[in-house]
Design a protein around this motif. Structure first.
Motif, PDB file in Angstrom:
ATOM      1  N   TYR A 197       5.155 -19.953   0.308  1.00 39.45           N
ATOM      2  CA  TYR A 197       4.623 -19.039  -0.849  1.00 39.45           C
ATOM      3  C   TYR A 197       3.495 -18.340  -0.466  1.00 39.45           C
ATOM      4  O   TYR A 197       3.181 -17.078  -0.769  1.00 39.45           O
ATOM      5  N   GLY A 198       2.287 -18.904   0.299  1.00 37.19           N
ATOM      6  CA  GLY A 198       1.119 -18.308   0.671  1.00 37.19           C
ATOM      7  C   GLY A 198       1.759 -16.933   1.691  1.00 37.19           C
ATOM      8  O   GLY A 198       1.157 -16.047   1.614  1.00 37.19           O
ATOM      9  N   TYR A 199       2.397 -17.523   2.497  1.00 42.27           N
ATOM     10  CA  TYR A 199       2.821 -16.261   3.603  1.00 42.27           C
ATOM     11  C   TYR A 199       3.680 -15.492   2.880  1.00 42.27           C
ATOM     12  O   TYR A 199       3.546 -14.130   3.241  1.00 42.27           O
ATOM     13  N   PHE A 200       4.572 -15.663   1.974  1.00 42.73           N
ATOM     14  CA  PHE A 200       5.323 -14.833   1.314  1.00 42.73           C
ATOM     15  C   PHE A 200       4.284 -13.718   0.783  1.00 42.73           C
ATOM     16  O   PHE A 200       4.651 -12.581   0.577  1.00 42.73           O
ATOM     17  N   LEU A 201       3.356 -14.068   0.024  1.00 41.69           N
ATOM     18  CA  LEU A 201       2.521 -13.408  -0.885  1.00 41.69           C
ATOM     19  C   LEU A 201       1.716 -12.299   0.278  1.00 41.69           C
ATOM     20  O   LEU A 201       1.479 -11.085  -0.095  1.00 41.69           O
ATOM     21  N   VAL A 202       1.181 -13.042   1.606  1.00 40.50           N
ATOM     22  CA  VAL A 202       0.719 -11.997   2.477  1.00 40.50           C
ATOM     23  C   VAL A 202       1.915 -10.935   3.008  1.00 40.50           C
ATOM     24  O   VAL A 202       1.254  -9.844   2.963  1.00 40.50           O
TER      25      VAL A 202
END
Length: 273
Positions: A197-202
């Motif tokens: 999810y952190g990569y999704f946000l980036v």
């Protein structure tokens, strides 16, 4: 498997093609949807691996579904998955599968887990998918086709530096205190919207960086092509563009060098505290 040999033109690197991207998206979405049968239940059949992480019936079932779909559609491709193993084929194509990225949150009812599917070829990551089953969102990218969330083409943010940047991670316990302090001193806003999810946000421009100092190949395999196609950058914590090094930094590109520099701030270094 990270970049074409020097002297090769970018145009000579084969792209993914829309049909292949769509197939990867559909396979990941089907597996993600399958995990919803277990999400929120108490009887998840949780067991523990040798590395101290949980695994559930949902993990195993989702990876089995992915393998069956790939076997039907792409019988000549290799498969490497978290639950059933395998190996990355250096001279061909390999699908890399993490059926539930964020199992620890999944078993506790946290809705931010993901199903990850990547396809790599001798040139590196070709297709990457982050499927968020509970949120009903699927982020997909293919080499040369862009990064997409439904019909919306995704791009990273244009935030220029670490001051005021939203920087995510999965686990602060994987940081040296000096690394964390270097990021805070630079003005970064640190949060734990981690795992995929952190990569999704980036990739969708909602955060500036995601840092995973310690993780696994299947956690990272989709991220290089996703970040590249969204206009960002992916490397390991030393700045090397190889997802197999079991550590990852993704950013909007503008502040990538600053994040890598902060992660080199170790105890005993002149600037590391």
């Amino acid at each position: 498997m990270s970049a074409p040999p020097q002297g090769s033109a970018r145009d000579s690197v084969p792209g993914a093609g829309e049909d292949l991207v769509a197939a990867a998206r559909d396979i990941a979405s089907a597996a993600g949807s399958l995990t919803l049968r277990w999400f929120g239940r108490r009887d998840l059949g949780v067991t523990w691996k040798r590395d101290g992480t949980e695994v559930t019936e949902a993990d195993r079932a989702a990876e089995r579904l992915v393998r069956e779909r790939i076997g039907e559609q792409f019988p000549d491709d290799a498969i490497f998955g978290e639950e059933e193993g395998g190996a990355i084929r250096p001279d061909g194509r390999t699908w890399i599968v993490d059926p539930i990225d964020g199992t620890r949150g999944f078993v506790r009812g946290v809705p931010l887990y993901a199903t990850l599917v990547a396809l790599v070829d001798p040139y590196g990551p070709l297709v990457g998918v982050i499927d968020l089953p509970v949120l009903n969102q699927t982020l997909v990218a293919g080499r040369g086709t862009g990064c997409w969330l439904g019909d919306h083409r995704c791009t990273v943010s244009d935030h220029p530096d670490l001051r005021g940047a939203l920087v995510n991670t999965s686990d602060y316990n994987t940081f040296e205190p000096s690394q964390f302090e270097a990021l805070r001193a630079a003005g970064a806003m640190m949060r734990t919207w981690g795992d995929a999810y952190g990569y999704f946000l980036v990739a969708t421009g909602q955060a500036e960086a995601m840092i995973d100092p310690v993780c696994e190949t299947w956690d990272l395999a989709p991220m290089p092509v996703i970040m590249s196609e969204a206009g960002g950058v992916f490397t390991d914590v030393a700045g090397q563009p190889d997802f197999r090094n079991r550590a990852g930094i993704a950013s909007n590109g503008s502040l990538h060098a600053a994040v890598v520099a902060a992660m080199q701030s170790l105890p005993g270094d002149p600037d590391g505290g």
